[in-house]
Design a protein around this motif. Structure first.
Motif, PDB file in Angstrom:
ATOM      1  N   ILE A   1       0.844  -1.199   0.000  1.00  0.00           N
ATOM      2  CA  ILE A   1       0.000   0.000   0.000  1.00  0.00           C
ATOM      3  C   ILE A   1       0.876   1.245   0.000  1.00  0.00           C
ATOM      4  CG2 ILE A   1      -1.651   1.362   1.360  1.00  0.00           C
ATOM      5  CD1 ILE A   1      -2.890  -1.318   2.242  1.00  0.00           C
ATOM      6  N   THR A   2       1.933   1.237   0.801  1.00  0.00           N
ATOM      7  CA  THR A   2       2.833   2.387   0.872  1.00  0.00           C
ATOM      8  C   THR A   2       3.508   2.637  -0.473  1.00  0.00           C
ATOM      9  OG1 THR A   2       3.216   1.950   3.220  1.00  0.00           O
ATOM     10  CG2 THR A   2       4.812   3.369   2.107  1.00  0.00           C
ATOM     11  N   VAL A   3       3.960   1.581  -1.119  1.00  0.00           N
ATOM     12  CA  VAL A   3       4.629   1.725  -2.413  1.00  0.00           C
ATOM     13  C   VAL A   3       3.666   2.258  -3.470  1.00  0.00           C
ATOM     14  CG1 VAL A   3       5.711   0.440  -4.304  1.00  0.00           C
ATOM     15  CG2 VAL A   3       6.416   0.011  -1.953  1.00  0.00           C
ATOM     16  N   ILE A   4       2.459   1.713  -3.514  1.00  0.00           N
ATOM     17  CA  ILE A   4       1.479   2.171  -4.501  1.00  0.00           C
ATOM     18  C   ILE A   4       1.115   3.634  -4.253  1.00  0.00           C
ATOM     19  CG2 ILE A   4      -0.881   1.860  -5.357  1.00  0.00           C
ATOM     20  CD1 ILE A   4      -0.454  -1.180  -4.785  1.00  0.00           C
ATOM     21  N   ALA A   5       0.895   4.001  -2.996  1.00  0.00           N
ATOM     22  CA  ALA A   5       0.571   5.392  -2.674  1.00  0.00           C
ATOM     23  C   ALA A   5       1.737   6.312  -3.029  1.00  0.00           C
ATOM     24  CB  ALA A   5       0.213   5.530  -1.201  1.00  0.00           C
TER      25      ALA A   5
ATOM     26  N   VAL B   1      -2.697  14.271   1.113  1.00  0.00           N
ATOM     27  CA  VAL B   1      -4.120  13.929   1.209  1.00  0.00           C
ATOM     28  C   VAL B   1      -4.471  12.861   0.174  1.00  0.00           C
ATOM     29  CG1 VAL B   1      -6.470  14.824   1.018  1.00  0.00           C
ATOM     30  CG2 VAL B   1      -4.693  16.208   2.099  1.00  0.00           C
ATOM     31  N   ILE B   2      -3.942  13.015  -1.024  1.00  0.00           N
ATOM     32  CA  ILE B   2      -4.185  12.031  -2.080  1.00  0.00           C
ATOM     33  C   ILE B   2      -3.576  10.687  -1.697  1.00  0.00           C
ATOM     34  CG2 ILE B   2      -3.620  11.442  -4.476  1.00  0.00           C
ATOM     35  CD1 ILE B   2      -3.858  14.494  -5.059  1.00  0.00           C
ATOM     36  N   CYS B   3      -2.354  10.699  -1.172  1.00  0.00           N
ATOM     37  CA  CYS B   3      -1.719   9.446  -0.743  1.00  0.00           C
ATOM     38  C   CYS B   3      -2.518   8.776   0.366  1.00  0.00           C
ATOM     39  CB  CYS B   3      -0.289   9.699  -0.275  1.00  0.00           C
ATOM     40  SG  CYS B   3       0.862  10.068  -1.611  1.00  0.00           S
TER      41      CYS B   3
ATOM     42  N   GLY C   1      -4.815   1.454   6.038  1.00  0.00           N
ATOM     43  CA  GLY C   1      -4.608   2.003   4.702  1.00  0.00           C
ATOM     44  C   GLY C   1      -4.205   3.464   4.721  1.00  0.00           C
ATOM     45  N   ILE C   2      -4.884   4.260   5.531  1.00  0.00           N
ATOM     46  CA  ILE C   2      -4.562   5.688   5.606  1.00  0.00           C
ATOM     47  C   ILE C   2      -3.141   5.897   6.133  1.00  0.00           C
ATOM     48  CG2 ILE C   2      -5.111   7.850   6.802  1.00  0.00           C
ATOM     49  CD1 ILE C   2      -8.087   6.982   6.621  1.00  0.00           C
ATOM     50  N   VAL C   3      -2.795   5.195   7.194  1.00  0.00           N
ATOM     51  CA  VAL C   3      -1.452   5.341   7.762  1.00  0.00           C
ATOM     52  C   VAL C   3      -0.398   4.872   6.763  1.00  0.00           C
ATOM     53  CG1 VAL C   3       0.091   4.495   9.579  1.00  0.00           C
ATOM     54  CG2 VAL C   3      -2.216   5.248  10.153  1.00  0.00           C
ATOM     55  N   SER C   4      -0.683   3.793   6.063  1.00  0.00           N
ATOM     56  CA  SER C   4       0.263   3.302   5.057  1.00  0.00           C
ATOM     57  C   SER C   4       0.403   4.301   3.915  1.00  0.00           C
ATOM     58  CB  SER C   4      -0.199   1.952   4.505  1.00  0.00           C
ATOM     59  OG  SER C   4      -0.255   1.003   5.528  1.00  0.00           O
ATOM     60  N   GLY C   5      -0.693   4.898   3.497  1.00  0.00           N
ATOM     61  CA  GLY C   5      -0.636   5.913   2.445  1.00  0.00           C
ATOM     62  C   GLY C   5       0.138   7.144   2.883  1.00  0.00           C
ATOM     63  N   LEU C   6      -0.091   7.580   4.101  1.00  0.00           N
ATOM     64  CA  LEU C   6       0.629   8.750   4.613  1.00  0.00           C
ATOM     65  C   LEU C   6       2.108   8.446   4.849  1.00  0.00           C
ATOM     66  CD1 LEU C   6      -2.000  10.258   7.052  1.00  0.00           C
ATOM     67  CD2 LEU C   6      -1.331  11.116   4.803  1.00  0.00           C
ATOM     68  N   ALA C   7       2.416   7.174   5.106  1.00  0.00           N
ATOM     69  CA  ALA C   7       3.822   6.779   5.262  1.00  0.00           C
ATOM     70  C   ALA C   7       4.595   7.031   3.977  1.00  0.00           C
ATOM     71  CB  ALA C   7       3.917   5.318   5.667  1.00  0.00           C
ATOM     72  N   ALA C   8       3.909   6.961   2.853  1.00  0.00           N
ATOM     73  CA  ALA C   8       4.563   7.249   1.574  1.00  0.00           C
ATOM     74  C   ALA C   8       5.086   8.681   1.549  1.00  0.00           C
ATOM     75  CB  ALA C   8       3.593   7.019   0.420  1.00  0.00           C
TER      76      ALA C   8
ATOM     77  N   GLY D   1       6.027  10.343   4.196  1.00  0.00           N
ATOM     78  CA  GLY D   1       7.184  10.329   5.088  1.00  0.00           C
ATOM     79  C   GLY D   1       8.416   9.756   4.422  1.00  0.00           C
ATOM     80  N   VAL D   2       8.231   8.697   3.643  1.00  0.00           N
ATOM     81  CA  VAL D   2       9.350   8.103   2.907  1.00  0.00           C
ATOM     82  C   VAL D   2       9.939   9.127   1.945  1.00  0.00           C
ATOM     83  CG1 VAL D   2       9.934   6.369   1.157  1.00  0.00           C
ATOM     84  CG2 VAL D   2       8.548   5.723   3.128  1.00  0.00           C
ATOM     85  N   ASN D   3       9.072   9.856   1.277  1.00  0.00           N
ATOM     86  CA  ASN D   3       9.536  10.877   0.347  1.00  0.00           C
ATOM     87  C   ASN D   3      10.327  11.952   1.080  1.00  0.00           C
ATOM     88  OD1 ASN D   3       9.048  13.686  -0.994  1.00  0.00           O
ATOM     89  ND2 ASN D   3       8.807  12.186  -2.638  1.00  0.00           N
ATOM     90  N   GLN D   4       9.853  12.377   2.234  1.00  0.00           N
ATOM     91  CA  GLN D   4      10.549  13.425   2.993  1.00  0.00           C
ATOM     92  C   GLN D   4      11.897  12.938   3.511  1.00  0.00           C
ATOM     93  OE1 GLN D   4       9.767  16.726   3.310  1.00  0.00           O
ATOM     94  NE2 GLN D   4       8.318  16.127   1.726  1.00  0.00           N
TER      95      GLN D   4
END
Length: 89
Positions: free
Chosen positions: A11-15, A35-37, A67-74, A76-79
């Motif tokens: 989920i994190t990778v896809i987001a 928000v989109i992630c 799902g939301i936390v995994s999406g928002l983790a994306a 964080g990974v970017n940052q």
């Protein structure tokens, strides 16, 4: 004990990829990408509940939260990536 960590990572990778796509398109404001992630993660979390047997949630509310936390983790990974590759200014 298996916590379904692979499905959460997926989920994190896809987001993350959706976020990169939004950034590359140039038509989405940077403030909206987290928000989109998170939204993509929410949809994938609910889908994971019904499609993945090892998903780490047993009900829709927890699947939504995972799902939301995994999406928002994306985001964080970017940052983290941006901070590690940042040159001194």
């Amino acid at each position: 004990m298996d916590f379904g960590i692979a499905s959460v990572a997926a989920i994190t990778v896809i987001a993350y990829l959706v976020g990169i796509g939004c950034k590359a398109s140039g038509s989405v404001k940077d403030e909206l990408i987290p928000v989109i992630c998170g939204g993509v993660g929410a949809v994938l979390g609910i889908a994971g509940l019904y499609l993945m047997p090892d998903f780490p949630a047993t009900d829709a509310i927890n699947a939504l939260a995972v799902g939301i936390v995994s999406g928002l983790a994306a985001t964080g990974v970017n940052q983290i990536y941006k901070q590690l590759t940042k040159t001194g200014e």
